[in-house]
Design a protein around this motif. Structure first.
Motif, PDB file in Angstrom:
ATOM      1  N   SER A   1      -5.578   5.059   4.849  1.00 41.47           N
ATOM      2  CA  SER A   1      -5.600   4.051   3.782  1.00 41.47           C
ATOM      3  C   SER A   1      -4.152   3.624   3.503  1.00 41.47           C
ATOM      4  N   ASN A   2      -3.207   4.399   4.064  1.00 40.13           N
ATOM      5  CA  ASN A   2      -1.767   4.105   3.909  1.00 40.13           C
ATOM      6  C   ASN A   2      -1.266   3.235   5.059  1.00 40.13           C
TER       7      ASN A   2
ATOM      8  N   LYS B   1       0.866  -1.188   0.000  1.00 37.29           N
ATOM      9  CA  LYS B   1       0.000   0.000   0.000  1.00 37.29           C
ATOM     10  C   LYS B   1       0.896   1.230   0.000  1.00 37.29           C
TER      11      LYS B   1
ATOM     12  N   GLY C   1      -4.650   0.657   6.096  1.00 39.15           N
ATOM     13  CA  GLY C   1      -3.218   0.425   6.178  1.00 39.15           C
ATOM     14  C   GLY C   1      -2.839  -0.167   7.523  1.00 39.15           C
TER      15      GLY C   1
END
Ligand code: PLP
Length: 377
Positions: A135-136, A90, A163
């Protein structure tokens, strides 16, 4: 102020931020040496490694959801194993507010070539944690040892993150109540709050980290000491005492001794209480002196372990002379700020330091201040 040395010295002038003071009462003859000269893969060897792992789990109050294992290369080794094996699946965000966080940025950019989002803050500050995109994969240092700045808690870590959270927690474990449900990967070394030895790292993996390891194979060569999976499956043995390669059993036994001392004192709660009492004692010393200040202005992000202080008007040369005076008197060892940090003092307040020794340090700081003041007149 007087240039006569104070009557009372700290009993243990060990205020280094790593390796840190041994627990009170520690001596080498108390270490169990039965395993020395024997294989770490013998029944006894595996038993001692497992005992160390079990004690760490108990003292960290680590839930069953998380695995914990001993790996090579101290905290750096443990964190780099995590980076090399899991990053790339990611986008990554790296947070940096002192030199160790900056080191992980260098690894991510120059070695792993990941093009991460980098969010930085100056020494003494924390970046805006609300900016973090979960999202990381997110890399950060729970307690920045060289700036004395820590994250206040785990509230900023999204519960529904896509993430993984990677916490370099080496000077945070055993000092704060860590929210393990918010931590997918954590690493530390015995040489910090535990007062153990360097050389070995501890790697903690939550279920989502294991899932990543079992579903993602990065397109990069991994040296043997970084490999956590075999045939797409986690090597479970690493988390039960079957180390990847040969550990120092002397360092393991030393860690066991410290963990047993933690246990006798009352476990994590007692260790947190000792750390807080030390940090409060140092805070009183700072409050009473107009020439001392905290590098971290805001108390909610101020470290309770690696406390970094400013000294009015001091440059690197002054700090060198100041700390040499104290070392020569046996009053304080290794309290100069880290080489990349602003010139100042750094005083370890972790659980293995006694509050009485922090209190005894105050008059010695005054003494060094007045001796140097006189010399400079
Ligand atoms: C926050 C942090 N990360 C990493 C390290 C490196 O630890 P080690 O030397 O145990 O690998 C340190 C050591 O001081 C540290 O404070």
């Amino acid at each position: 102020m007087t240039t006569t040395p104070p009557a009372v010295r700290p009993k243990r002038p060990h205020f280094s931020s790593g390796p840190c003071a041994k627990p009170p009462g520690w001596s080498p003859d108390k270490i169990d040496t039965h395993i020395l000269g024997r294989s770490h893969r013998s029944g006894l060897g595996k038993e001692r490694l497992k005992h160390c792992i079990d004690l760490m789990r108990e003292m960290l109050v680590l839930p069953d959801t998380h695995r914990i294992g001993i790996v090579p290369g101290s905290d750096t080794g443990a964190f780099e194993i995590a980076m090399w094996t899991m990053l790339g699946a990611k986008p990554a965000t790296c947070l940096a507010w002192e030199s160790f966080g900056e080191g992980w940025v260098t690894d991510a950019v120059k070695q792993l070539r990941l093009d991460p989002t980098v969010i930085r803050a100056d020494y003494g500050e924390l970046p805006d944690l609300a900016q973090v995109d979960w999202s990381n994969d997110v890399l950060f240092t729970w307690n920045g040892t060289t700036s004395g700045v820590r994250v206040p808690d785990g509230e900023w870590i999204a519960a529904d993150r896509e993430g993984l959270s990677f916490a370099d927690a080496t000077s945070a474990v055993f000092a704060y109540d860590l929210p393990w449900d918010k931590i997918d990967v954590a690493t530390f070394s015995w040489q910090k709050v535990l007062g153990g030895e360097g050389g070995h790292g501890v790697l903690i993996l939550g279920p989502r980290a294991v899932e990543r390891l079992e579903s993602y194979m990065p397109d990069r060569p991994l040296p043997k000491i970084f490999r956590l999976t075999k045939g797409g499956k986690l090597i479970d043995g690493i988390f039960t005492g079957e180390t990847i390669n040969t550990p120092s059993m002397l360092a393991v036994e030393d860690a066991i001794w410290s963990l047993q001392w933690f246990q006798e004192q009352g476990g994590l709660k007692a260790m947190i209480a000792r750390t807080e009492a030390n940090a409060a004692a140092l805070d009183r010393i700072v409050e009473q002196r107009n020439w001392l200040g905290h590098l971290a202005q805001h108390p909610e992000i101020r470290s309770k372990t690696s406390v970094c202080l400013t000294v009015d008007g001091a440059d690197a040369e002054f700090i060198k002379r100041f700390t040499k005076l104290l070392e020569a008197e046996g009053a304080a060892y290794d309290i100069a700020s880290y080489r990349d940090a602003p010139p100042g003092l750094r005083i370890w307040c972790g659980a293995t330091v006694d509050t009485a020794d922090i209190e005894a340090l105050g008059p010695w700081l005054d003494w060094a201040w007045s001796v140097l003041g006189e010399q400079m007149q």
